[in-house]
Design an enzyme around this catalytic site. Structure first.
Site, PDB file in Angstrom:
ATOM      1  N   ASP A   1      74.131 -24.553  13.825  1.00  0.00           N
ATOM      2  CA  ASP A   1      73.594 -23.332  13.873  1.00  0.00           C
ATOM      3  C   ASP A   1      71.920 -23.630  14.347  1.00  0.00           C
ATOM      4  O   ASP A   1      71.419 -22.603  15.167  1.00  0.00           O
ATOM      5  CB  ASP A   1      73.351 -22.667  12.651  1.00  0.00           C
ATOM      6  CG  ASP A   1      74.685 -22.396  12.217  1.00  0.00           C
ATOM      7  OD1 ASP A   1      75.814 -22.082  13.053  1.00  0.00           O
ATOM      8  OD2 ASP A   1      75.212 -22.441  11.097  1.00  0.00           O
TER       9      ASP A   1
ATOM     10  N   ASN B   1      79.704 -30.641  19.160  1.00  0.00           N
ATOM     11  CA  ASN B   1      79.423 -31.809  18.627  1.00  0.00           C
ATOM     12  C   ASN B   1      80.364 -32.983  19.275  1.00  0.00           C
ATOM     13  O   ASN B   1      81.413 -32.583  19.967  1.00  0.00           O
ATOM     14  CB  ASN B   1      79.514 -32.072  17.270  1.00  0.00           C
ATOM     15  CG  ASN B   1      81.051 -31.708  16.485  1.00  0.00           C
ATOM     16  OD1 ASN B   1      81.805 -32.026  16.979  1.00  0.00           O
ATOM     17  ND2 ASN B   1      80.825 -31.054  15.489  1.00  0.00           N
ATOM     18  N   ARG B   2      79.996 -33.984  18.926  1.00  0.00           N
ATOM     19  CA  ARG B   2      81.050 -35.075  19.782  1.00  0.00           C
ATOM     20  C   ARG B   2      82.581 -34.965  19.270  1.00  0.00           C
ATOM     21  O   ARG B   2      83.283 -35.113  20.235  1.00  0.00           O
ATOM     22  CB  ARG B   2      80.607 -36.513  19.169  1.00  0.00           C
ATOM     23  CG  ARG B   2      81.129 -37.563  19.920  1.00  0.00           C
ATOM     24  CD  ARG B   2      80.809 -39.011  19.689  1.00  0.00           C
ATOM     25  NE  ARG B   2      79.699 -39.158  18.360  1.00  0.00           N
ATOM     26  CZ  ARG B   2      78.808 -39.804  18.548  1.00  0.00           C
ATOM     27  NH1 ARG B   2      78.474 -40.670  19.733  1.00  0.00           N
ATOM     28  NH2 ARG B   2      77.841 -40.206  17.573  1.00  0.00           N
TER      29      ARG B   2
END
Length: 373
Positions: free
Chosen positions: A321, A251-252
């Site tokens: 996920d 993620n970021r």
């Protein structure tokens, strides 16, 4: 109250002023307890001082209500303003996970345990949550679980706290110690049994000690030898551990930590992804960016910016996920990396609109894709 001993001799007469509590507990005769007007007060006092029961608590003590702990639970909880949870039958029927399901579903805060109950549960092992997961997996017609039991190591449990349908925080109960060399060999052996029937390999690194450097190297090499996509949901700052993987899905925030670069804006995200591809020897990076969608960067400078349709976010649990699962499903079905990434981004947008760990059903994916057209 007339109390008789086992031989019927030495009877003792108690009147209503007597504050004593007498338990008849002969091993050969039915047990019985005479209660008087002081019993509820004594029960509440024991609950307050010995178990710290407070007003508003939810309390359970697995016991026979005919024994002294039954009235103790009811009286003590009632007088202290707590709630007591009662159930019918045995705490290990229909299976030994019933007690823990009661705790979870009724949010029990104070649980009493007797030696008898402990003896009842001991034969079932020390990982009831693992047993429950195994049972659930075997009920899924399409799942073919290859589970590995490690003595003394409990299955991770994540407890999420919600308010107004949105998650506030999470508490994890787990072990993160690295698995041993023998245990790593068992993981590799299980992967070898399954890989012939697979079109993709997912390595979800939760940092719990299972995906050691040795395990990662051997699994990624196995995937490459089988000519299938190796998708890694990474953890930590050192992504060189995943060298040889087809694609990473940080993620970021994870992207910023691993690359050491800012990730504000499209250009910055692309630069951070390219840096990881070059430094860590991976095939590509799919960076998930929340409300800003996702960015797919592949080797050779191929970049795709994937926008996400605005949706109300209730719970981000399981979004990562979902991304790796949908990405793997797309690649396994023969989709290009860009198309599979679009599918993964859409699936993540579906699940964050639900409370808790959720599933993006095919009908929901189709509806979401039609909305984007």
């Amino acid at each position: 109250v007339l109390i008789k001993n086992s031989e019927g001799e030495g009877d003792v007469l108690f009147d209503h002023q007597n504050g004593e509590l007498v338990i008849y507990a002969s091993s050969g005769e039915p047990k019985a307890i005479p209660w008087n007007h002081l019993t509820p007060i004594k029960s509440a006092m024991d609950g307050y001082f010995h178990q710290d029961i407070q007003a508003g608590n939810i309390v359970c003590w697995p016991t026979n209500l005919g024994w002294m702990m039954g009235p103790w639970l009811v009286f003590g909880a009632a007088l202290l303003g707590a709630t007591c949870v009662l159930y019918d039958g045995s705490p290990d029927h229909p299976d030994h996970t019933r007690l823990w399901r009661l705790v979870e579903s009724h949010r029990i805060e104070i649980l009493g345990l007797s030696p008898t109950l402990v003896r009842t549960l001991i034969p079932h092992g020390d990982d009831a949550i693992g047993d429950e997961i195994e049972t659930m997996l075997h009920k899924e017609a399409l799942a073919q679980p290859h589970l590995i039991r490690i003595s003394g190591r409990n299955t991770s449990v994540k407890s999420r706290y919600l308010a107004g349908g949105q998650q506030l925080l999470r508490a994890d109960h787990e072990s993160s110690d690295p698995i041993s060399a023998d245990e790593c060999d068992a993981v590799i052996a299980a992967a070898k049994l399954a890989i012939e029937a697979c079109n993709a390999m997912i390595l979800s690194d939760y940092g719990k000690g299972v995906l050691t450097d040795d395990a990662l190297g051997r699994l990624i090499a196995m995937g490459r030898d089988a000519n299938i996509a190796v998708i890694v949901d990474p953890k930590g700052r050192d992504y060189s551990r995943y060298r040889g993987a087809s694609i990473l899905t940080p993620n970021r925030q994870e992207l910023a930590e691993a690359s050491g670069q800012l990730t504000d804006g499209d250009a910055a995200v692309v630069s951070a992804c390219e840096s990881l591809i070059s430094a860590c020897g991976v095939g590509g990076v799919l960076a998930t960016r929340g409300e800003d969608g996702a960015t797919l960067v592949q080797g050779g400078g191929v970049t795709h910016l994937i926008a996400r349709r605005p949706r109300e976010v209730f719970d981000v649990s399981g979004a990562g996920d979902t991304v790796v699962a949908a990405l793997a499903a797309g690649l396994s079905a023969g989709a290009s990396m860009a198309t599979a990434a679009e599918l993964a981004n859409t699936a993540a947008g579906v699940v964050v609109g639900k409370v808790g760990t959720a599933v993006a059903w095919p009908s929901e994916l189709l509806a979401a894709l039609h909305e984007q057209e």
